[in-house]
Design a protein around this motif. Structure first.
Motif, mmCIF file in Angstrom:
data_model
loop_
_atom_site.group_PDB
_atom_site.id
_atom_site.type_symbol
_atom_site.label_atom_id
_atom_site.label_comp_id
_atom_site.label_asym_id
_atom_site.label_seq_id
_atom_site.Cartn_x
_atom_site.Cartn_y
_atom_site.Cartn_z
ATOM 1 N N ALA A 1 0.826 -1.208 0.000
ATOM 2 C CA ALA A 1 0.000 0.000 0.000
ATOM 3 C C ALA A 1 0.856 1.252 0.000
ATOM 4 O O ALA A 1 0.498 2.261 -0.606
ATOM 5 C CB ALA A 1 -0.933 -0.012 1.203
ATOM 6 N N SER A 2 2.001 1.212 0.690
ATOM 7 C CA SER A 2 2.857 2.397 0.767
ATOM 8 C C SER A 2 3.390 2.802 -0.605
ATOM 9 O O SER A 2 3.695 3.980 -0.829
ATOM 10 C CB SER A 2 4.020 2.134 1.727
ATOM 11 N N THR A 3 3.502 1.860 -1.541
ATOM 12 C CA THR A 3 4.005 2.175 -2.878
ATOM 13 C C THR A 3 2.953 2.859 -3.749
ATOM 14 O O THR A 3 3.284 3.358 -4.827
ATOM 15 C CB THR A 3 4.491 0.897 -3.581
ATOM 16 N N GLY B 1 -8.477 -3.675 7.910
ATOM 17 C CA GLY B 1 -8.985 -4.998 8.294
ATOM 18 C C GLY B 1 -9.733 -5.709 7.186
ATOM 19 O O GLY B 1 -9.206 -5.969 6.112
ATOM 20 N N ALA B 2 -11.022 -6.008 7.441
ATOM 21 C CA ALA B 2 -11.823 -6.777 6.499
ATOM 22 C C ALA B 2 -12.031 -6.040 5.187
ATOM 23 O O ALA B 2 -12.265 -6.657 4.149
ATOM 24 C CB ALA B 2 -13.173 -7.122 7.131
ATOM 25 N N ASN B 3 -11.955 -4.702 5.209
ATOM 26 C CA ASN B 3 -12.157 -3.915 3.996
ATOM 27 C C ASN B 3 -10.900 -3.821 3.149
ATOM 28 O O ASN B 3 -10.932 -3.239 2.064
ATOM 29 C CB ASN B 3 -12.642 -2.506 4.359
ATOM 30 N N GLY B 4 -9.803 -4.389 3.620
ATOM 31 C CA GLY B 4 -8.575 -4.387 2.848
ATOM 32 C C GLY B 4 -7.928 -3.016 2.793
ATOM 33 O O GLY B 4 -7.993 -2.230 3.735
ATOM 34 N N ILE B 5 -7.313 -2.699 1.657
ATOM 35 C CA ILE B 5 -6.606 -1.442 1.480
ATOM 36 C C ILE B 5 -7.588 -0.361 1.028
ATOM 37 O O ILE B 5 -8.338 -0.549 0.072
ATOM 38 C CB ILE B 5 -5.474 -1.596 0.458
ATOM 39 N N ILE B 6 -7.562 0.777 1.724
ATOM 40 C CA ILE B 6 -8.398 1.920 1.383
ATOM 41 C C ILE B 6 -7.483 3.028 0.877
ATOM 42 O O ILE B 6 -6.510 3.391 1.549
ATOM 43 C CB ILE B 6 -9.191 2.431 2.604
ATOM 44 N N ILE B 7 -7.768 3.552 -0.316
ATOM 45 C CA ILE B 7 -6.975 4.657 -0.841
ATOM 46 C C ILE B 7 -7.759 5.951 -0.665
ATOM 47 O O ILE B 7 -8.986 5.974 -0.778
ATOM 48 C CB ILE B 7 -6.597 4.441 -2.318
ATOM 49 N N ARG C 1 -12.204 1.697 -1.700
ATOM 50 C CA ARG C 1 -11.452 0.445 -1.567
ATOM 51 C C ARG C 1 -10.614 0.199 -2.814
ATOM 52 O O ARG C 1 -11.035 0.503 -3.929
ATOM 53 C CB ARG C 1 -12.401 -0.728 -1.335
ATOM 54 N N LEU C 2 -9.441 -0.370 -2.614
ATOM 55 C CA LEU C 2 -8.544 -0.637 -3.741
ATOM 56 C C LEU C 2 -9.200 -1.600 -4.746
ATOM 57 O O LEU C 2 -8.966 -1.491 -5.948
ATOM 58 C CB LEU C 2 -7.225 -1.214 -3.230
ATOM 59 N N THR C 3 -10.022 -2.519 -4.246
ATOM 60 C CA THR C 3 -10.676 -3.483 -5.150
ATOM 61 C C THR C 3 -11.689 -2.808 -6.074
ATOM 62 O O THR C 3 -12.101 -3.409 -7.064
ATOM 63 C CB THR C 3 -11.400 -4.567 -4.314
ATOM 64 N N ASP C 4 -12.108 -1.562 -5.747
ATOM 65 C CA ASP C 4 -13.058 -0.845 -6.589
ATOM 66 C C ASP C 4 -12.366 0.059 -7.617
ATOM 67 O O ASP C 4 -13.048 0.728 -8.401
ATOM 68 C CB ASP C 4 -13.997 0.010 -5.727
#
Length: 225
Positions: free
Chosen positions: A93-95, A203-209, A217-220
């Protein structure tokens, strides 16, 4: 007058007792395999010789203990794996900070290099597709004709110039897309590239940008550039 330090036997014994108590607290309360076999040995030594333990029951007890120990070890391994995955997610995520995410938006960011890009989302083939770019006051500064396009994501790029060919200052501009589908003109959704300002591991939502458009969410995210 000298100071006396007590070295009585009772005092030393009290210190040893506290050390033993602290050491006993450090020991795990979980039963180990050695504890199980010790209990099993005790059970065999106290059984009635006229009614010996059934072999099937003994095997069932051993199987149950082995399964319980295996599940406990599996849980520990999963916890270690989860911690490792969280660390890896944080590193990945930091990248992302400083890069751009393609998000649905009605604004277009013109950078210092005079470049702005995005996509028009067309669910069906569209004709006479046009982009209208406006400044913050709502004044039309540029129209881009994309013509007829098939269904899907229609890429576009703006060089930051107005209709007169003059370069406009960097900043945020409004953008609209209109086209004809089956003879009817309508507005189409647009996705543009937004700067990623920060990221969260949620957590359950994963990576948030996080962008100035808000959190997503990163998946979106359709694309990272």
């Amino acid at each position: 007058m000298s100071n006396d330090i007590s070295t009585s036997s009772s005092y030393l014994d009290s210190l040893r007792w506290q050390e033993k108590q602290a050491a006993s607290k450090d020991k795990s309360d979980a039963l180990t395999q050695e504890d199980f076999f010790s209990l099993l040995t005790q059970q065999l030594s106290f059984q009635d010789p006229s009614k010996p333990a059934d072999n099937d029951q003994m095997i069932a007890q051993m199987t149950s203990f082995t399964m319980a120990e295996g599940i406990s070890n599996l849980n520990s391994n999963f916890e270690a794996l989860a911690a490792s995955m969280t660390s890896n997610s944080a590193l990945q995520a930091s990248t992302l900070v400083g890069k751009q995410a393609l998000l649905e938006s009605d604004t277009l960011d013109l950078n210092e290099a005079g470049d702005a890009r995005g996509s028009v989302v067309a669910e069906k083939p569209v004709e006479s597709l046009k982009l209208r770019i406006e400044d913050e006051s709502g004044q039309l500064v540029r129209t881009i004709d994309l013509g007829s396009q098939p269904a899907g994501a229609v890429r576009f790029a703006w060089d930051g110039k107005n209709e007169a060919g003059e370069r406009l200052p960097p900043g945020e501009y409004k953008i609209k897309a209109e086209g004809s589908t089956n003879g009817e003109f309508s507005s189409l959704p647009i996705a543009t590239f937004k700067n990623i300002e920060s990221v969260n591991i949620n957590g359950a939502n994963g990576i948030i940008i996080n962008t100035k458009e808000g959190a997503v969410r990163l998946t979106d995210v359709a694309e990272i550039a």
